[in-house]
Design a protein around this motif. Structure first.
Motif, PDB file in Angstrom:
ATOM      1  N   LEU A  41       0.814  -1.220   0.000  1.00 15.27           N
ATOM      2  CA  LEU A  41       0.000   0.000   0.000  1.00 15.27           C
ATOM      3  C   LEU A  41       0.845   1.267   0.000  1.00 15.27           C
ATOM      4  CD1 LEU A  41      -2.783  -1.095   2.479  1.00 15.27           C
ATOM      5  CD2 LEU A  41      -2.991  -0.789   0.005  1.00 15.27           C
ATOM      6  N   ALA A  42       2.072   1.191   0.499  1.00 15.12           N
ATOM      7  CA  ALA A  42       2.939   2.366   0.522  1.00 15.12           C
ATOM      8  C   ALA A  42       3.239   2.866  -0.891  1.00 15.12           C
ATOM      9  CB  ALA A  42       4.237   2.047   1.252  1.00 15.12           C
ATOM     10  N   GLY A  43       3.173   1.979  -1.862  1.00  9.45           N
ATOM     11  CA  GLY A  43       3.436   2.371  -3.237  1.00  9.45           C
ATOM     12  C   GLY A  43       2.233   2.920  -3.970  1.00  9.45           C
ATOM     13  N   VAL A  44       1.097   2.927  -3.312  1.00 10.13           N
ATOM     14  CA  VAL A  44      -0.136   3.437  -3.922  1.00 10.13           C
ATOM     15  C   VAL A  44      -0.249   4.927  -3.600  1.00 10.13           C
ATOM     16  CG1 VAL A  44      -2.657   3.236  -3.919  1.00 10.13           C
ATOM     17  CG2 VAL A  44      -1.248   1.179  -3.687  1.00 10.13           C
ATOM     18  N   ASP A  47      -3.945   9.775  -2.832  1.00  8.69           N
ATOM     19  CA  ASP A  47      -5.327  10.039  -3.223  1.00  8.69           C
ATOM     20  C   ASP A  47      -6.069   8.759  -3.558  1.00  8.69           C
ATOM     21  OD1 ASP A  47      -3.642   9.867  -5.482  1.00  8.69           O
ATOM     22  OD2 ASP A  47      -4.996  11.065  -6.714  1.00  8.69           O
ATOM     23  N   VAL A  48      -5.371   7.767  -4.110  1.00  7.71           N
ATOM     24  CA  VAL A  48      -5.994   6.469  -4.409  1.00  7.71           C
ATOM     25  C   VAL A  48      -6.287   5.736  -3.108  1.00  7.71           C
ATOM     26  CG1 VAL A  48      -5.664   4.234  -5.547  1.00  7.71           C
ATOM     27  CG2 VAL A  48      -4.892   6.334  -6.679  1.00  7.71           C
ATOM     28  N   ARG A  49      -5.359   5.791  -2.139  1.00  4.69           N
ATOM     29  CA  ARG A  49      -5.597   5.160  -0.829  1.00  4.69           C
ATOM     30  C   ARG A  49      -6.790   5.799  -0.133  1.00  4.69           C
ATOM     31  NH1 ARG A  49       0.057   5.830  -0.134  1.00  4.69           N
ATOM     32  NH2 ARG A  49      -0.372   7.346   1.500  1.00  4.69           N
ATOM     33  N   TYR A  52      -9.963   4.510  -1.736  1.00  2.54           N
ATOM     34  CA  TYR A  52     -10.166   3.106  -1.338  1.00  2.54           C
ATOM     35  C   TYR A  52     -10.687   3.025   0.093  1.00  2.54           C
ATOM     36  CZ  TYR A  52      -9.325  -1.825  -0.511  1.00  2.54           C
ATOM     37  OH  TYR A  52      -9.486  -3.151  -0.192  1.00  2.54           O
ATOM     38  N   ARG A  53     -10.018   3.756   0.997  1.00  7.29           N
ATOM     39  CA  ARG A  53     -10.431   3.753   2.408  1.00  7.29           C
ATOM     40  C   ARG A  53     -11.884   4.199   2.553  1.00  7.29           C
ATOM     41  NH1 ARG A  53      -7.656   7.842   4.136  1.00  7.29           N
ATOM     42  NH2 ARG A  53      -9.456   9.180   3.994  1.00  7.29           N
ATOM     43  N   THR A  54     -12.227   5.286   1.887  1.00 10.24           N
ATOM     44  CA  THR A  54     -13.582   5.827   1.964  1.00 10.24           C
ATOM     45  C   THR A  54     -14.597   4.847   1.388  1.00 10.24           C
ATOM     46  OG1 THR A  54     -12.703   8.060   1.811  1.00 10.24           O
ATOM     47  CG2 THR A  54     -15.036   7.781   1.302  1.00 10.24           C
ATOM     48  N   THR A  55     -14.232   4.217   0.294  1.00 14.80           N
ATOM     49  CA  THR A  55     -15.146   3.268  -0.354  1.00 14.80           C
ATOM     50  C   THR A  55     -15.377   2.027   0.510  1.00 14.80           C
ATOM     51  OG1 THR A  55     -14.407   3.996  -2.529  1.00 14.80           O
ATOM     52  CG2 THR A  55     -15.497   1.858  -2.422  1.00 14.80           C
ATOM     53  N   VAL A  56     -14.313   1.484   1.060  1.00 11.09           N
ATOM     54  CA  VAL A  56     -14.431   0.241   1.826  1.00 11.09           C
ATOM     55  C   VAL A  56     -15.042   0.476   3.208  1.00 11.09           C
ATOM     56  CG1 VAL A  56     -13.144  -1.670   2.884  1.00 11.09           C
ATOM     57  CG2 VAL A  56     -12.576  -0.911   0.573  1.00 11.09           C
ATOM     58  N   LEU A  57     -14.578   1.497   3.909  1.00 15.00           N
ATOM     59  CA  LEU A  57     -15.090   1.733   5.262  1.00 15.00           C
ATOM     60  C   LEU A  57     -16.455   2.405   5.256  1.00 15.00           C
ATOM     61  CD1 LEU A  57     -11.850   2.822   7.164  1.00 15.00           C
ATOM     62  CD2 LEU A  57     -12.951   0.574   7.108  1.00 15.00           C
ATOM     63  N   CYS A 129      -4.805   2.193   5.153  1.00 22.83           N
ATOM     64  CA  CYS A 129      -4.801   3.385   4.288  1.00 22.83           C
ATOM     65  C   CYS A 129      -5.098   4.655   5.067  1.00 22.83           C
ATOM     66  CB  CYS A 129      -5.808   3.220   3.148  1.00 22.83           C
ATOM     67  SG  CYS A 129      -5.296   2.061   1.887  1.00 22.83           S
ATOM     68  N   ARG A 130      -5.345   4.554   6.368  1.00 21.81           N
ATOM     69  CA  ARG A 130      -5.647   5.762   7.159  1.00 21.81           C
ATOM     70  C   ARG A 130      -4.396   6.532   7.439  1.00 21.81           C
ATOM     71  NH1 ARG A 130      -8.580   4.202  12.310  1.00 21.81           N
ATOM     72  NH2 ARG A 130      -7.140   2.523  12.278  1.00 21.81           N
TER      73      ARG A 130
END
Length: 130
Positions: A41-44, A47-49, A52-57, A129-130
């Motif tokens: 995830l560090a390579g993502v 803004d993409v993280r 993703y965080r917002t979508t999943v949580l 991703c937080r």
């Protein structure tokens, strides 16, 4: 030692390792300190993280009157204890029925089923991703 033709790859790997290092970063980190999902995830891009965080949580972090933080903590501890109801209850100093209630609430808010490995990985990644 890295060959001159591999310097771009070595630099990219070093940047990923630095981004994934626990804070505060130790002066020397071993491969075990930097492995796993956190390194990936560090390579993502940030803004993409965030997306993703917002979508999943979903609405979980903003769940009413401070319960979002409590549910996030419960989710983290539940996943860290391999989804053990009893060990989660012990770690949080709450009754096991409270863990069941909170996990059910997490599942409703996120639309994920914590009995499914894929959903557990998604939620763990979103927490990282937080």
């Amino acid at each position: 030692m890295t060959a001159p033709t591999s310097l771009n790859t070595a630099l990219a790997q070093a940047r990923h390792a630095l981004a994934a290092a626990p804070a505060p970063a130790p002066p020397v980190a071993g491969l075990r300190d930097l492995g796993g999902l956190a390194l990936l995830l560090a390579g993502v891009p940030a803004d993409v993280r965030d997306v993703y965080r917002t979508t999943v949580l979903g609405p979980l972090p903003g769940a009413g009157r401070g319960s979002g933080a409590m549910l996030l903590e419960t989710l983290e501890v539940f996943l860290a204890h391999d989804c053990s109801w009893t060990r989660t209850a012990e770690a949080l100093h709450i009754h096991v029925n409270t863990v069941h209630y909170r996990v059910e609430r997490i599942e409703v808010l996120t639309g994920r089923d914590l009995s499914r490995p894929d959903d557990r990985v998604d939620l763990r990644a979103a927490l990282l991703c937080r």
